[in-house]
Design an enzyme around this catalytic site. Structure first.
Site, PDB file in Angstrom:
ATOM      1  N   THR A   1       0.988  -1.570  -0.067  1.00  0.00           N
ATOM      2  CA  THR A   1       0.437  -0.063   0.443  1.00  0.00           C
ATOM      3  C   THR A   1       0.824   1.553   0.153  1.00  0.00           C
ATOM      4  OG1 THR A   1      -1.785  -1.202   0.784  1.00  0.00           O
ATOM      5  CG2 THR A   1      -2.291   1.274   1.316  1.00  0.00           C
TER       6      THR A   1
ATOM      7  N   THR B   1      13.501   4.413   9.821  1.00  0.00           N
ATOM      8  CA  THR B   1      14.911   2.996  10.614  1.00  0.00           C
ATOM      9  C   THR B   1      14.195   2.547   9.988  1.00  0.00           C
ATOM     10  OG1 THR B   1      14.793   4.156  12.908  1.00  0.00           O
ATOM     11  CG2 THR B   1      15.059   2.222  12.689  1.00  0.00           C
TER      12      THR B   1
ATOM     13  N   CYS C   1      -9.374  -5.595   2.232  1.00  0.00           N
ATOM     14  CA  CYS C   1      -9.514  -4.288   2.082  1.00  0.00           C
ATOM     15  C   CYS C   1     -11.486  -3.346   2.103  1.00  0.00           C
ATOM     16  CB  CYS C   1      -9.044  -2.836   1.325  1.00  0.00           C
ATOM     17  SG  CYS C   1      -6.544  -3.889   1.786  1.00  0.00           S
TER      18      CYS C   1
ATOM     19  N   ASN D   1      -6.494  -8.959  -7.552  1.00  0.00           N
ATOM     20  CA  ASN D   1      -6.440  -9.715  -6.250  1.00  0.00           C
ATOM     21  C   ASN D   1      -8.232 -10.389  -5.538  1.00  0.00           C
ATOM     22  OD1 ASN D   1      -6.930  -7.112  -5.142  1.00  0.00           O
ATOM     23  ND2 ASN D   1      -7.749  -7.304  -3.836  1.00  0.00           N
TER      24      ASN D   1
END
Length: 391
Positions: free
Chosen positions: A76, A243, A328, A155
């Site tokens: 995404t 990070t 989703c 999908n």
């Protein structure tokens, strides 16, 4: 209660035990736990080495240069970075984006956000089999088209686009080509060079890796510019600061390395599962497969069942973990926008269920699923007939 039989691999896959083992080595004090951006000590160097090793593993699966792999939090974010980052960086060349009406929500909602910013989006309608034809794309191309984004594998339907042909059309008009390959990774042979792909979104958790990690392949081309969406340190070639989650990255690398080695074996296994599944349902009336087998990947089968409601059938199949479509969009009671987009009638779309299999699904589990579907359909249709006859 026993756990339901999991047939929702298109929503997410369980992490392979070999992936989990590698991830555990990069979490605790007795492993490689340091920040890979800490280059002043040995623990940081080891973490950086682990990250770069995983970068190469991901690159190897798609025949890319490791320097072309940008870590993200998932497909995404990769889709957002590809579309928003690219369109903003190239607005002086053109403001026209082309995509389709049956893309994943990560593409559709992102394209709508770009429309709100003043960009122009053309929404292509697919063919009935869930693919976008190169001819239809060619007809939509304009002088100010700068980017085309079309998914490799749908999908919900499992339909497979001819990415090479679509990319050729985009390039013929001077545009770049992006594809969301979350469902294709480890299932199709992906070669960014041979297929002419400029950007490609990848996800770990669709390929037996961990959730929360993905990548965007970005071709090393001076003409391909992307504006960062996340700022704060200039990591990942200045495209994505933050990070790096070493343990998740290592997990994605291991998952993609396994996929590279075992893709053909997995494909044969899942193909056998699909054959067994469809053969078991062959005697039932009123069962329709939305996409021909030759146009879809074997791990996704989307079926419509006459004379039943899809939600009622899902409730009756309590022993199976399934969905009516994309995870989703699973909270919606409306029929799938993907099914509507390929022209499936309203009632048939409401009576459709996606079955998706994977590496850890067995033939015995397929037989059990077929038995449960048969029982549920018989019961629901009998109830429906009784109600109809009593009126």
């Amino acid at each position: 209660m026993s756990a339901p039989l999991y047939l929702d691999y298109a929503a997410t896959t369980p992490a392979d035990p070999r992936v989990v083992e590698q991830m555990m080595r990069h979490l605790s004090m007795d492993g490689v736990y340091a920040n890979p951006a800490s280059r002043s000590h040995m623990p940081g160097w080891l973490a950086e080495q682990a990250v770069e090793g995983a970068r190469r593993q991901v690159a190897d699966l798609v025949n890319a240069d490791p320097r072309e792999i940008v870590w993200t939090s998932g497909a995404t974010e990769a889709d957002n970075l590809a579309l928003i980052g690219y369109m903003r960086a190239n607005r002086s060349r053109g403001r026209h984006l082309i995509t389709s009406i049956i893309e994943h929500k990560a593409i559709i909602d992102t394209a709508r956000a770009l429309e709100a910013e003043g960009f122009d989006v053309t929404w292509l309608a697919p063919e009935r089999d869930g693919t976008v034809s190169p001819a239809r794309l060619r007809a939509a191309m304009r002088d100010d088209t700068v980017l085309v984004s079309l998914m490799a594998v749908n999908n919900e339907l499992g339909s497979v686009n001819d990415i090479t042909a679509l990319a050729e059309v985009a390039h013929a008009f001077g545009a770049h080509f992006h594809t969301d390959a979350a469902q294709a990774s480890g299932r199709l042979a992906l070669d960014v060079e041979a297929m002419g792909i400029d950007m490609m979104s990848l996800s770990a958790h669709k390929a037996y890796g961990p959730k929360g990690i993905g990548a965007l392949y970005v071709r090393r081309d001076p003409a391909l510019r992307i504006e960062a969406l996340i700022h704060g340190g200039g990591h990942e070639r200045g495209m994505r600061s933050g990070t790096l989650a070493t343990h998740q990255i290592v997990g994605m690398g291991e998952a993609f390395a396994i996929a590279r080695d075992e893709r053909e074996r997995d494909g044969e296994h899942v193909g056998a599962l699909r054959e067994r599944f469809l053969a078991g349902l062959a005697g039932l009336t009123g069962v329709h497969q939305h996409v021909p087998q030759e146009r879809s990947i074997p791990n996704i089968v989307n079926l419509a069942f006459d004379d039943v409601d899809g939600e009622s059938l899902l409730m009756a199949l309590r022993g199976l973990a399934l969905s009516t479509g994309s995870a989703c969009n699973s909270a919606s009671v409306e029929p799938s926008y993907v099914l509507k987009g390929v022209g499936v009638p309203h009632l048939q779309a409401l009576a459709s269920i996606r079955f998706s299999f994977g590496r850890f699904t067995s033939l015995d589990e397929i037989d059990s699923a077929v038995d449960e579907i048969r029982r549920a359909l018989t019961t629901l249709r009998a109830s429906a007939n009784q109600v109809s006859n009593s009126r």
